[in-house]
Write a protein that holds these residues in place. Structure first.
Motif, short mmCIF file in Angstrom:
data_model
loop_
_atom_site.label_atom_id
_atom_site.label_comp_id
_atom_site.label_asym_id
_atom_site.label_seq_id
_atom_site.Cartn_x
_atom_site.Cartn_y
_atom_site.Cartn_z
N PRO A 240 0.94 -1.35 -0.04
CA PRO A 240 0.08 -0.09 0.00
C PRO A 240 0.87 1.27 -0.07
N PHE B 37 1.46 4.11 -2.83
CA PHE B 37 0.40 5.31 -3.25
C PHE B 37 1.08 6.53 -2.46
N THR C 230 7.52 1.77 8.89
CA THR C 230 6.01 1.34 8.64
C THR C 230 6.05 0.11 7.83
N GLU C 231 4.83 -0.64 7.69
CA GLU C 231 4.97 -1.99 6.88
C GLU C 231 5.35 -1.54 5.17
N ARG D 275 1.73 -2.74 -13.98
CA ARG D 275 2.19 -2.85 -12.68
C ARG D 275 3.95 -2.75 -12.66
N MET E 130 1.05 -8.74 4.08
CA MET E 130 0.55 -7.28 3.72
C MET E 130 -0.77 -7.15 3.66
N ARG E 131 -1.26 -6.00 4.26
CA ARG E 131 -2.76 -5.75 4.34
C ARG E 131 -3.50 -5.78 2.98
N LEU F 138 -6.09 -3.86 0.68
CA LEU F 138 -6.83 -2.70 0.69
C LEU F 138 -8.26 -2.87 0.31
N ASP G 206 -6.18 -1.22 -6.74
CA ASP G 206 -5.10 -0.22 -7.35
C ASP G 206 -5.83 0.86 -8.45
N LEU H 223 -7.69 3.60 -6.83
CA LEU H 223 -6.58 4.40 -5.84
C LEU H 223 -5.77 5.30 -7.10
N PRO I 187 -4.40 9.36 -2.93
CA PRO I 187 -4.52 7.98 -2.61
C PRO I 187 -4.19 7.75 -1.14
N ILE J 117 -5.19 4.56 2.44
CA ILE J 117 -4.47 3.35 2.88
C ILE J 117 -4.19 2.99 4.34
N ASN K 116 -2.24 2.54 7.54
CA ASN K 116 -0.37 2.22 7.83
C ASN K 116 0.31 3.16 8.19
#
Lengths: 225, 625
Positions: A12, A15, A87-88, A205, B1-2, B4, B8, B11, B17, B21, B23
């Motif tokens: 995440p 972003f 942070t993660e 991606r 990993m979380r 969301l 994508d 976002l 964005p 999120i 975190n």
């Protein structure tokens, strides 16, 4: 003395934009109580230089920045202390002391490796792999590039150092120098336009794998080698 | 990993964005399987505004210290994401777990300003929670409101199951214990609400009925359940040095409005300005121990890495240990290269000296808040700032190198005359003149810059002006034009810039502030007609609001331009904020007589707040010791 830090950015936090990543590290350095040098003047700021901005939405396992320190324990300690306050999704991978007189991270950047995966919304023709290989095999790839003032023709091939079709995506090594930087999305968008494939929004991606500098002998070496 | 809640693709197409999120550093993650109560804490505005609010950080920290509770955050999605969520039927989610709010136990909404009311409905709507409390079932979260606007909760009472009246630190544990009993023993929602209504400070609007006189004013209020209080007394922290405070506040990735460590040095204000709601609601003044504050400052700087620290209070200059605290901060912050920001300081020799040490004089401006243009009107509003004090402060500042001055005034104050308004121009001009008298020509670097700003006065509940009529939009604008004219007539007019606030929105804010239960349907109607983000001028649709009033057959003038009788029952009279209605009425009469009331430290006025047994009411008075 100057220290170079390599980090990854995944999940995440992709972003978070470049300026916010810089702010994030300024705060992280204070949390980790690292003896960073500040500029002089009424509102002192940390002496810090980022190698190459990463686009929002891209992941990376090869990001770099330099900081100037007043005193240093050792590189392992700096790495551990920073990792303790991350942070993660952001991880410190390496820390190295720079040699006297070595150029800063931003000025040193020469090339970068990328791995690009396609969104499943792209309608790929069956023979796209052959077509991509043929595209890359061309001696010249003339494209029109928008500059601030005008449009000019450049040879895209000069900026593509490597291109391989791998099981996990398209691997590319591209020119990342200031002024001659080639974006992986730009290459693939151009390729798909030459074979008349319509791209959906956000077709790729992108993950940056490594960032390189060029040695005096002209060889590409990771920013921390 | 979380994982969301948003893809994508979504976002990548919305602005910023990072708002969605989670975190962030110091955000609290817990194991869902090990907790009993999930609490979503909402600030019904965009992330950057909501993340800047200290109150939420305090409650977030407190609730997360409870092992059985996980408190997460949620904000209003910005309009771009709002549209996507409606189109793709995505339910609103909490930032930490990214789980749908619909499945939470509580949705807490902080009510900081009236113009966020349509955003409450946006949050409920996007969460898939019924708008009206009466339509909710055991499957829906308990929707609870808190914050300053709950001191008149009636205009939004249909949308809430509960309101928490007063400071959040005291009763949440009791409320959560009751909730766990409700769940464990599978009681009904009605059972929970009836029992919650017996907890001090908790107001359950559905358990009270209001009847009206023919003229629309309130006749009577009746409790519909046995053993629930007729009057709800605010909750208050008795010892502010021994309570919850977040040592590890969440550090946002993106720049937010308040991007710094916030040190709350005291609650309440001794001043008693008659227009000011906060000055009455948070009585009595309670100071936080200076040693506690020093420790908090260091810990919070270490835990956040912020580059700035700011003091928070209604009037920092009144904090008795301010010099000691500031000396400590200057030393600590110089060492750490941290900026200090000092809002709400009275301009005098001490504060100028301090500001000189912590700011770049050339870049910063000085702020005065005379609020009214003439001494007569300043006496009416009990703003104890005299022209002499302002001009002396300005002189000192100009000698110290400052060249920019901001002045804040209100227009439409009770008993205001044209002369008072013209006073705004006169005072601005006098300040400019002081600059030219004080700073010799060769030392000037251009002219002095004076920015005079006016906002429109809105009478608020629990203030002496709660009886006062509010101006119409046209009157407001006439007053703004008169102000502008008074400034352009001045000798130094080229040094004075004038800004004024919008009038439409001030009228609506006035309706919400002193509204009754009939306003609920209007807010719902306006929301259904497309109003949201009313606090953002680019989204504020006054014409649609007026259509909503018309459709609901509610007359806006009833709430604004009408002068209230001394004995009228107000919609908020069933709440007790500590200050009595008798005291407020006394102050209202003194305003009419232009009589100034001394502040709490000079002489107790018997406002009623001393019954809490703490704070300034029990300090030894100056000169009496």
């Amino acid at each position: 003395m100057k220290v170079r830090i390599k980090f990854s950015k995944e999940g995440p936090v992709k972003f978070i934009g470049h300026l916010d990543v810089m702010r994030y590290f300024q705060k992280a350095i204070r949390r980790a109580d690292i003896d960073i040098a500040y500029s002089t003047g009424f509102s002192p700021h940390q002496i810090m230089s980022f190698a190459s901005p990463l686009s929002v939405g891209h992941e990376s396992s090869g990001e770099y920045f330099d900081i100037e320190l007043n005193s240093i324990t050792d590189t392992e300690d700096i790495k551990n202390r920073l990792n303790a306050v991350m942070t993660e999704g952001i991880k410190i991978l390496k820390v190295a002391v720079l040699d006297e007189g070595e150029g800063n991270a931003m000025a040193s950047v020469a090339a970068a490796d990328y791995l690009v995966r396609f969104s499943d919304k792209i309608l790929l023709p069956d023979d796209w792999k052959e077509k991509l290989s043929a595209y890359y095999e061309q001696e010249h790839i003339p494209v029109m590039k928008q500059t601030k003032k005008s449009e000019k023709e450049i040879d895209l091939k000069e900026g593509i150092y490597k291109l391989q079709i791998r099981d996990d995506g398209i691997f590319m090594q591209l020119d990342a120098g200031s002024g001659s930087n080639v974006k992986p999305g730009f290459v693939l968008e151009h390729f798909f336009s030459t074979i008349d494939v319509q791209l959906p929004e956000f077709p790729f991606r992108v993950r940056r794998l490594e960032t390189y500098r060029r040695t005096k002998k002209g060889k590409l070496m990771p920013l921390i080698s | 990993m979380r994982k969301l809640a948003l893809s994508d693709e979504i976002l990548m197409q919305v602005e910023k964005p990072a708002r969605y999120i989670g975190n962030e550093v110091n955000a609290v993650m817990k194991d869902k399987n090990k907790i009993k109560v999930r609490f979503a804490m909402c600030f019904p505005d965009v992330y950057e505004i909501g993340m800047s609010h200290l109150g939420i950080q305090i409650i977030y920290d407190m609730l997360n210290r409870f092992d059985d509770v996980w408190c997460e955050r949620v904000y209003s999605p910005w309009t771009d994401l709002d549209a996507v969520m409606r189109r793709e039927n995505i339910k609103l989610f909490a930032l930490e777990s990214q789980d749908a709010i619909q499945n939470f136990d509580f949705l807490g909404i902080t009510l900081q300003y009236e113009m966020c009311y349509t955003n409450i409905l946006q949050v409920l709507d996007l969460s898939g929670i019924p708008f009206l409390s009466k339509d909710r079932t055991e499957a829906d979260p308990i929707v609870i409101g808190g914050g300053p606007c709950t001191y008149n909760p009636e205009p939004i009472c249909d949308f809430f199951d509960l309101f928490y009246i007063g400071e959040g630190e005291t009763q949440y544990r009791t409320l959560i214990d009751l909730y766990e009993k409700y769940k464990d023993e599978q009681k009904s929602r009605a059972w929970f609400l009836e029992n919650a209504a017996k907890i001090p400070g908790i107001y359950v609007p559905s358990l009270y009925e209001v009847s009206y006189h023919e003229d629309g004013t309130i006749k009577e209020r009746k409790a519909l359940a046995p053993n629930i209080p007729d009057v709800i007394v605010k909750e208050m922290v008795t010892d502010v040095s021994d309570t919850y405070y977040p040592m590890k506040p969440v550090v946002p990735f993106i720049k937010v409005t308040q991007d710094r460590v916030v040190l709350e040095i005291q609650r309440g204000c001794i001043r008693g300005c008659r227009f000011c709601q906060a000055g009455q609601l948070y009585r009595p003044v309670r100071e936080r121990d200076v040693d506690v504050l020093k420790e908090y400052a260091v810990k919070m700087l270490e835990n956040t890495g912020h580059e700035e620290i700011s003091l928070s209070s209604l009037s920092s200059s009144d904090y008795s240990k301010l010099p000691e605290l500031i000396d400590f901060l200057i030393e600590e912050c110089n060492k750490r290269k941290i900026n200090i920001s000092l809002p709400s300081l009275r301009i005098d020799a001490f504060s100028l000296d301090v500001m000189n040490k912590v700011q770049d004089v050339k870049k910063s401006s000085l702020t005065f808040a005379p609020e009214a243009g003439s001494q007569r009107l300043r006496n009416v509003i009990n703003k104890g700032l005299t022209e002499e004090v302002i001009l002396n402060g300005a002189k000192l500042a100009f000698e110290g190198g400052w060249t920019r001055v901001k002045l804040y005034f209100m227009l439409g104050l009770p008993f205001e005359t044209e002369e008072d308004i013209k006073g705004i121009g006169d005072l601005s001009n006098k300040i400019a003149a002081v600059f030219y008298e004080t700073v010799p020509k060769e030392k000037r670097n251009g002219r002095v810059q004076i920015v005079a700003s006016t906002s429109f006065f809105i009478p608020k509940p629990f203030t002496p002006f709660q009886w006062a009529p509010q101006c119409r939009k046209e009157e407001f604008l006439d007053k703004a034009y008169l102000t502008r004219k008074s400034i352009t007539e001045q000798l130094n007019q080229k040094s004075i810039k004038y800004n004024w606030h919008e009038a439409d929105v001030s009228v609506l804010e006035g309706i919400m502030a002193r509204g009754d239960r009939k306003i609920n349907q209007v807010i719902l109607k306006a929301y259904e007609m497309g109003c949201v983000y009313d606090a953002w001028s680019e989204y504020y649709k006054n014409d649609v609001w007026m259509q909503a009033f018309e459709a609901c057959e509610v007359d806006p003038d009833f709430y604004t331009v009408r002068e209230r009788h001394d004995d009228e029952i107000f919609p908020w009279d069933f709440l007790d904020c500590g200050v009595t209605k008798e005291f407020l009425l006394r102050e209202w009469k003194k305003a009419q007589q232009e009589t100034v009331t001394p502040n709490c430290r000079m002489q107790c006025q018997g406002c009623g707040a001393s019954r809490f047994g703490t704070g300034v009411c029990f300090e030894e008075k100056e000169g009496l010791s």
